[in-house]
Design a protein around this motif. Structure first.
Motif, PDB file in Angstrom:
ATOM      1  N   ASN A  22       0.820  -1.215   0.000  1.00  0.00           N
ATOM      2  CA  ASN A  22       0.000   0.000   0.000  1.00  0.00           C
ATOM      3  C   ASN A  22       0.852   1.262   0.000  1.00  0.00           C
ATOM      4  O   ASN A  22       0.622   2.190   0.767  1.00  0.00           O
ATOM      5  CB  ASN A  22      -0.933   0.021   1.211  1.00  0.00           C
ATOM      6  CG  ASN A  22      -2.051  -0.994   1.058  1.00  0.00           C
ATOM      7  OD1 ASN A  22      -2.406  -1.345  -0.079  1.00  0.00           O
ATOM      8  ND2 ASN A  22      -2.588  -1.470   2.159  1.00  0.00           N
ATOM      9  N   GLY A  23       1.871   1.256  -0.842  1.00  0.00           N
ATOM     10  CA  GLY A  23       2.692   2.443  -1.028  1.00  0.00           C
ATOM     11  C   GLY A  23       3.718   2.702   0.059  1.00  0.00           C
ATOM     12  O   GLY A  23       4.480   3.657  -0.017  1.00  0.00           O
ATOM     13  N   GLN A  24       3.752   1.841   1.063  1.00  0.00           N
ATOM     14  CA  GLN A  24       4.711   2.042   2.152  1.00  0.00           C
ATOM     15  C   GLN A  24       5.724   0.914   2.159  1.00  0.00           C
ATOM     16  O   GLN A  24       5.349  -0.246   1.921  1.00  0.00           O
ATOM     17  CB  GLN A  24       3.954   2.014   3.478  1.00  0.00           C
ATOM     18  CG  GLN A  24       4.256   3.191   4.340  1.00  0.00           C
ATOM     19  CD  GLN A  24       3.552   3.092   5.680  1.00  0.00           C
ATOM     20  OE1 GLN A  24       2.835   2.131   5.975  1.00  0.00           O
ATOM     21  NE2 GLN A  24       3.765   4.078   6.500  1.00  0.00           N
ATOM     22  N   ASN A  54       3.649  -3.899   8.634  1.00  0.00           N
ATOM     23  CA  ASN A  54       2.987  -4.224   7.362  1.00  0.00           C
ATOM     24  C   ASN A  54       3.733  -5.311   6.587  1.00  0.00           C
ATOM     25  O   ASN A  54       3.680  -5.363   5.367  1.00  0.00           O
ATOM     26  CB  ASN A  54       2.828  -2.966   6.503  1.00  0.00           C
ATOM     27  CG  ASN A  54       4.177  -2.442   6.037  1.00  0.00           C
ATOM     28  OD1 ASN A  54       5.216  -2.927   6.486  1.00  0.00           O
ATOM     29  ND2 ASN A  54       4.179  -1.465   5.155  1.00  0.00           N
ATOM     30  N   SER A  55       4.441  -6.146   7.315  1.00  0.00           N
ATOM     31  CA  SER A  55       5.231  -7.145   6.590  1.00  0.00           C
ATOM     32  C   SER A  55       4.443  -8.455   6.420  1.00  0.00           C
ATOM     33  O   SER A  55       3.590  -8.788   7.230  1.00  0.00           O
ATOM     34  CB  SER A  55       6.549  -7.416   7.314  1.00  0.00           C
ATOM     35  OG  SER A  55       6.302  -7.902   8.595  1.00  0.00           O
ATOM     36  N   ASN A 110       0.164  -6.541  -4.402  1.00  0.00           N
ATOM     37  CA  ASN A 110      -1.292  -6.572  -4.244  1.00  0.00           C
ATOM     38  C   ASN A 110      -1.836  -7.822  -4.946  1.00  0.00           C
ATOM     39  O   ASN A 110      -1.129  -8.468  -5.717  1.00  0.00           O
ATOM     40  CB  ASN A 110      -1.941  -5.298  -4.812  1.00  0.00           C
ATOM     41  CG  ASN A 110      -1.517  -5.056  -6.236  1.00  0.00           C
ATOM     42  OD1 ASN A 110      -1.700  -5.918  -7.088  1.00  0.00           O
ATOM     43  ND2 ASN A 110      -0.922  -3.902  -6.506  1.00  0.00           N
ATOM     44  N   ILE A 111      -3.101  -8.138  -4.675  1.00  0.00           N
ATOM     45  CA  ILE A 111      -3.660  -9.400  -5.175  1.00  0.00           C
ATOM     46  C   ILE A 111      -3.686  -9.455  -6.694  1.00  0.00           C
ATOM     47  O   ILE A 111      -3.322 -10.461  -7.302  1.00  0.00           O
ATOM     48  CB  ILE A 111      -5.086  -9.620  -4.624  1.00  0.00           C
ATOM     49  CG1 ILE A 111      -4.989  -9.848  -3.118  1.00  0.00           C
ATOM     50  CG2 ILE A 111      -5.755 -10.830  -5.278  1.00  0.00           C
ATOM     51  CD1 ILE A 111      -6.271 -10.256  -2.458  1.00  0.00           C
ATOM     52  N   LYS A 112      -4.064  -8.353  -7.327  1.00  0.00           N
ATOM     53  CA  LYS A 112      -4.152  -8.346  -8.794  1.00  0.00           C
ATOM     54  C   LYS A 112      -2.779  -8.695  -9.396  1.00  0.00           C
ATOM     55  O   LYS A 112      -2.690  -9.518 -10.310  1.00  0.00           O
ATOM     56  CB  LYS A 112      -4.632  -6.950  -9.241  1.00  0.00           C
ATOM     57  CG  LYS A 112      -4.553  -6.658 -10.703  1.00  0.00           C
ATOM     58  CD  LYS A 112      -5.868  -7.029 -11.405  1.00  0.00           C
ATOM     59  CE  LYS A 112      -5.913  -6.635 -12.859  1.00  0.00           C
ATOM     60  NZ  LYS A 112      -4.887  -7.199 -13.710  1.00  0.00           N
ATOM     61  N   GLY A 113      -1.757  -8.066  -8.867  1.00  0.00           N
ATOM     62  CA  GLY A 113      -0.396  -8.322  -9.362  1.00  0.00           C
ATOM     63  C   GLY A 113      -0.021  -9.785  -9.189  1.00  0.00           C
ATOM     64  O   GLY A 113       0.581 -10.399 -10.079  1.00  0.00           O
ATOM     65  N   LEU A 114      -0.381 -10.354  -8.047  1.00  0.00           N
ATOM     66  CA  LEU A 114      -0.048 -11.758  -7.793  1.00  0.00           C
ATOM     67  C   LEU A 114      -0.811 -12.686  -8.727  1.00  0.00           C
ATOM     68  O   LEU A 114      -0.248 -13.642  -9.274  1.00  0.00           O
ATOM     69  CB  LEU A 114      -0.372 -12.121  -6.335  1.00  0.00           C
ATOM     70  CG  LEU A 114       0.608 -11.581  -5.295  1.00  0.00           C
ATOM     71  CD1 LEU A 114       0.065 -11.761  -3.888  1.00  0.00           C
ATOM     72  CD2 LEU A 114       1.971 -12.270  -5.426  1.00  0.00           C
ATOM     73  N   GLN A 115      -2.094 -12.381  -8.924  1.00  0.00           N
ATOM     74  CA  GLN A 115      -2.901 -13.234  -9.814  1.00  0.00           C
ATOM     75  C   GLN A 115      -2.349 -13.180 -11.239  1.00  0.00           C
ATOM     76  O   GLN A 115      -2.230 -14.211 -11.912  1.00  0.00           O
ATOM     77  CB  GLN A 115      -4.360 -12.774  -9.787  1.00  0.00           C
ATOM     78  CG  GLN A 115      -5.055 -13.145  -8.483  1.00  0.00           C
ATOM     79  CD  GLN A 115      -6.451 -12.548  -8.363  1.00  0.00           C
ATOM     80  OE1 GLN A 115      -6.797 -11.621  -9.089  1.00  0.00           O
ATOM     81  NE2 GLN A 115      -7.236 -13.062  -7.427  1.00  0.00           N
ATOM     82  N   ASP A 116      -1.996 -11.969 -11.686  1.00  0.00           N
ATOM     83  CA  ASP A 116      -1.439 -11.837 -13.036  1.00  0.00           C
ATOM     84  C   ASP A 116      -0.107 -12.576 -13.153  1.00  0.00           C
ATOM     85  O   ASP A 116       0.173 -13.225 -14.161  1.00  0.00           O
ATOM     86  CB  ASP A 116      -1.244 -10.357 -13.397  1.00  0.00           C
ATOM     87  CG  ASP A 116      -2.574  -9.658 -13.628  1.00  0.00           C
ATOM     88  OD1 ASP A 116      -3.604 -10.375 -13.717  1.00  0.00           O
ATOM     89  OD2 ASP A 116      -2.598  -8.415 -13.700  1.00  0.00           O
TER      90      ASP A 116
END
Ligand code: AMP
Ligand code: ZN
Length: 494
Positions: free
Chosen positions: A279-281, A289-290, A329-335
């Motif tokens: 999330n940008g961090q 956030n790990s 993010n999820i979209k990136g992982l799915q792709d």
């Protein structure tokens, strides 16, 4: 040898890679501080350097790859104050500091294996090089770049800066640094706030402490990398890497220590990999956030929709340039999962691809060009993203041949051989990817055990029809059962 260009963070430009002693290459990468589990951000940095190491080897270089284990000296405050991280974690877990070191070193190695990273050729530890660290401190004191105070020794940044320049790598100047530190600074024993610890006096509560000319104590964090890189790669060596966040103060201090002690700039090419964000961090344990590798492969994390193969993460990383920031993010992982599956399917399809062309066709030329481009892209500062784009372009051609949209007569057998080699070279050797099924080995083992148990029960009941059926039908599928001497049954896939 190839025409490899590397972006050098020190000169801030791409430079032709010319090793000092080709074909040998010295590569030093800052390793983990072993006081907790590595997270996916750390995995990104280490797998980026794994790809870099793999590519250098692929290009024919003989690489000495040194990646240290920080098992002493890393304090909770990067300016050389605070508590030793291994010791504070030991208190939390009610363990010996060296048990903490062992536990998280073993854990780190398991993660490296899971993500198919090659081991470095030397993996030295800070605690194994205390004598060498003391020697470097003595040299720095002799040369007037370090001073002792109350049993601690500090690097004298101002004295160093009178003869050399401090701050070149990170683009900082010492007046600004001093101004920035002043507010934060309490009364301490340093001459200047920017001075950093080479050796810290230990109070009796410190468990990890060693004898030195300045009394009992322990080394500063920055020192170990200067000492171990010099010891194994020489006073001057080819590539030094680490995550972007290590540029300052860690690498800046390393340069100052090396130049101060040896009189030469240690590193010809500084390489810094960029951060994995969430999330940008920046992903980091302290920000909470790990994501841990175990959470990633089990899917047991609020961000994740399911379990993912470690190879999907490796592929996601490779789809970006190592020097770009990357958000998970999820979209990136799915792709990434879909993309990796597609490339691996093409790799398998190549084994049965029919080609009977006898004259050079437009398709042959297209294949030759895209295959050559893989190398051109990798030679351009390890551009894995563009290389993957080439593999996708090739996949489209392969699928057209497979579906008959491009006729077998329009493709020469040599082109298929080139395609097979290219997929093997880049996907498997350089990118270190494995087909997704291979990561399901433990599930396959479980399923096989069920069959083996059923067969054993059948044999006990003298139901040889069933036991033979299991053995024979598996054999037909290319899986051979072997009755071992100790009574157990193993299997092999042909
Ligand atoms: P450490 O054990 O904290 O010294 O970190 C080990 C390596 O991971 C260093 O090279 C860091 O720069 C790198 N690192 C830490 N956080 C991230 C992140 N979020 N993304 C990429 N690399 C990271
Ligand atoms: Zn380091």
């Amino acid at each position: 040898m190839s025409e490899l260009y590397i972006y050098n963070s020190l000169t801030r430009q791409k430079e032709k890679f010319e090793p000092l002693h080709a074909p040998n290459v010295g590569l030093y990468v800052c390793g983990p501080t072993v006081y907790n589990d590595v997270h996916l951000g750390n995995v990104r940095t280490f797998s980026s350097f794994d790809m870099i190491y793999r590519y250098l080897v692929f290009c024919g270089y003989k690489v000495r790859y040194v990646r240290n284990i920080t098992d002493a000296g890393h304090l909770t405050n990067e300016r050389g104050e605070g508590v030793n991280r291994m010791e504070s974690q030991a208190k939390l877990e009610s363990l010996e500091p060296m048990e903490i070191v062992q536990k998280y070193t073993v854990g780190f190695h398991e993660i490296c294996q899971l993500f198919n990273m090659k081991s470095p050729t030397i993996e030295p530890t800070a605690t194994g090089h205390i004598i060498e660290q003391i020697e470097m401190i003595e040299t720095l004191i002799e040369k007037g770049f370090a001073y002792e105070k109350n049993g601690s020794v500090y690097f004298d940044v101002k004295a160093f800066n009178e003869k050399y320049t401090y701050g070149e790598l990170s683009g900082r100047n010492i007046d600004e640094l001093i101004a920035g530190y002043r507010d934060l600074d309490g009364q301490d024993e340093k001459k200047n706030s920017i001075d950093f610890a080479l050796w810290k006096a230990a109070t009796p509560v410190h468990i990890m402490q060693w004898r030195s000319p300045w009394g009992m104590g322990f080394p500063g964090w920055h020192l170990e990398c200067s000492v171990m890189s010099t010891k194994y790669l020489g006073k001057e060596f080819d590539i030094h890497g680490g995550g972007m966040d290590l540029k300052f103060p860690h690498h800046e201090c390393e340069i100052a220590q090396n130049v101060g002690a040896c009189g030469t700039a240690p590193v010809r090419y500084w390489m810094h990999t960029n951060m994995l964000n969430f999330n940008g961090q920046k992903m980091s344990k302290s920000l909470g956030n790990s994501i841990l590798p175990i959470e990633f492969i089990t899917g047991n994390h609020p961000l994740l929709d399911k379990a993912y193969s470690p190879m999907v993460l490796r592929f996601l990383f490779l789809q970006s340039h190592y020097s770009s920031e990357l958000d998970i993010n999820i979209k990136g992982l799915q792709d990434a999962e879909k993309g990796l599956k597609r490339l691996m399917e093409v790799r398998s399809a190549l084994k049965n691809l029919k080609a009977s062309g006898s004259e050079l066709s437009a398709t042959d030329t297209q294949i030759a060009e895209a295959c050559a481009e893989c190398k051109t892209n990798m030679d351009d500062d390890f551009n894995t993203a563009k290389t993957i784009a080439c593999l996708f372009e090739l996949s489209t051609i392969v699928n057209s041949i497979k579906d008959g949209n491009i006729k077998a007569e329009q493709v020469q057998p040599a082109s298929v051989a080139l395609l097979e080699k290219t997929f093997e070279d880049y996907l498997i050797d350089v990118f270190g990817l494995k087909p997704l099924e291979e990561n399901n080995n433990s599930k396959l083992d479980d399923a096989m055990q069920v069959l083996i148990d059923i067969r054993n029960e059948a044999k006990l009941k003298k139901d040889f029809a069933t036991s033979d059926k299991i053995r024979n039908e598996l054999l037909e599928k290319g899986i051979q059962l072997k009755d071992e001497k100790d009574g157990s049954v193993s299997y092999s896939i042909n």
